[in-house]
Design a protein around this motif. Sequence first.
Motif, PDB file in Angstrom:
ATOM      1  N   GLY A 165       0.845  -1.192   0.000  1.00 20.69           N
ATOM      2  CA  GLY A 165       0.000   0.000   0.000  1.00 20.69           C
ATOM      3  C   GLY A 165       0.879   1.239   0.000  1.00 20.69           C
ATOM      4  N   ARG A 166       0.711   2.064   1.016  1.00 19.36           N
ATOM      5  CA  ARG A 166       1.513   3.291   1.110  1.00 19.36           C
ATOM      6  C   ARG A 166       2.765   3.098   1.956  1.00 19.36           C
ATOM      7  NH1 ARG A 166      -2.465   8.171   2.274  1.00 19.36           N
ATOM      8  NH2 ARG A 166      -0.538   9.289   1.842  1.00 19.36           N
ATOM      9  N   LEU A 167       2.936   1.915   2.499  1.00 17.12           N
ATOM     10  CA  LEU A 167       4.105   1.623   3.332  1.00 17.12           C
ATOM     11  C   LEU A 167       5.185   0.919   2.522  1.00 17.12           C
ATOM     12  CD1 LEU A 167       2.370   0.169   6.505  1.00 17.12           C
ATOM     13  CD2 LEU A 167       3.264   2.480   6.200  1.00 17.12           C
ATOM     14  N   VAL A 168       6.413   1.126   2.929  1.00 13.40           N
ATOM     15  CA  VAL A 168       7.526   0.337   2.402  1.00 13.40           C
ATOM     16  C   VAL A 168       8.024  -0.513   3.563  1.00 13.40           C
ATOM     17  CG1 VAL A 168       9.806   0.379   1.349  1.00 13.40           C
ATOM     18  CG2 VAL A 168       8.127   2.124   0.725  1.00 13.40           C
ATOM     19  N   ILE A 169       7.993  -1.815   3.368  1.00 12.24           N
ATOM     20  CA  ILE A 169       8.363  -2.772   4.408  1.00 12.24           C
ATOM     21  C   ILE A 169       9.767  -3.286   4.121  1.00 12.24           C
ATOM     22  CG2 ILE A 169       7.751  -4.953   5.519  1.00 12.24           C
ATOM     23  CD1 ILE A 169       5.655  -2.753   5.890  1.00 12.24           C
ATOM     24  N   TYR A 170      10.595  -3.303   5.156  1.00 17.08           N
ATOM     25  CA  TYR A 170      11.980  -3.751   5.023  1.00 17.08           C
ATOM     26  C   TYR A 170      12.196  -5.054   5.769  1.00 17.08           C
ATOM     27  CZ  TYR A 170      13.038   0.815   3.158  1.00 17.08           C
ATOM     28  OH  TYR A 170      13.057   1.931   2.370  1.00 17.08           O
ATOM     29  N   THR A 171      13.105  -5.825   5.245  1.00 15.67           N
ATOM     30  CA  THR A 171      13.526  -7.065   5.892  1.00 15.67           C
ATOM     31  C   THR A 171      14.995  -7.289   5.561  1.00 15.67           C
ATOM     32  OG1 THR A 171      13.014  -9.408   6.168  1.00 15.67           O
ATOM     33  CG2 THR A 171      12.875  -8.546   3.937  1.00 15.67           C
ATOM     34  N   LEU A 172      15.671  -8.046   6.390  1.00 16.58           N
ATOM     35  CA  LEU A 172      17.054  -8.408   6.074  1.00 16.58           C
ATOM     36  C   LEU A 172      17.052  -9.563   5.087  1.00 16.58           C
ATOM     37  CD1 LEU A 172      18.989  -8.355   9.470  1.00 16.58           C
ATOM     38  CD2 LEU A 172      19.006  -6.647   7.668  1.00 16.58           C
TER      39      LEU A 172
END
Length: 125
Positions: free
Chosen positions: A96-103
Amino acid sequence: MTTQPPADACDLLCLDLPVAEALRARMPDLPQTEPAAAAAKALADPTRLTVAAVLAEGGELCVCDLAWVTGYAQNLVSHHLRNLRTAGLAASRRQGRLVIYTLTERGRQLVHAVLGSPLATTERN
């Protein structure tokens, strides 16, 4: 006046040629070491290492969550996440409007190797 050789240098110049040649043949070349050095450099910054450690513990997080957990400004966290992504240690996806980060897997392995565990093991009150 005689000068002493440095403590970390041999007093006698010698070379074990068979051993040295075998090691040289197995030594990684520059295309192998450059990405590894970039990854190590990415985790050399204490702020970036903190952000990476929180990601290692939290899994998938947005910049807002990471900023709140670390206590750093969102623009600072965003800057460090960009560096982690460039080094191949983090990935992002839009939700959506979020950017999700992960390693990345490599990022998790390196954070664990550097810290021994994702987050510091000090007691929290």
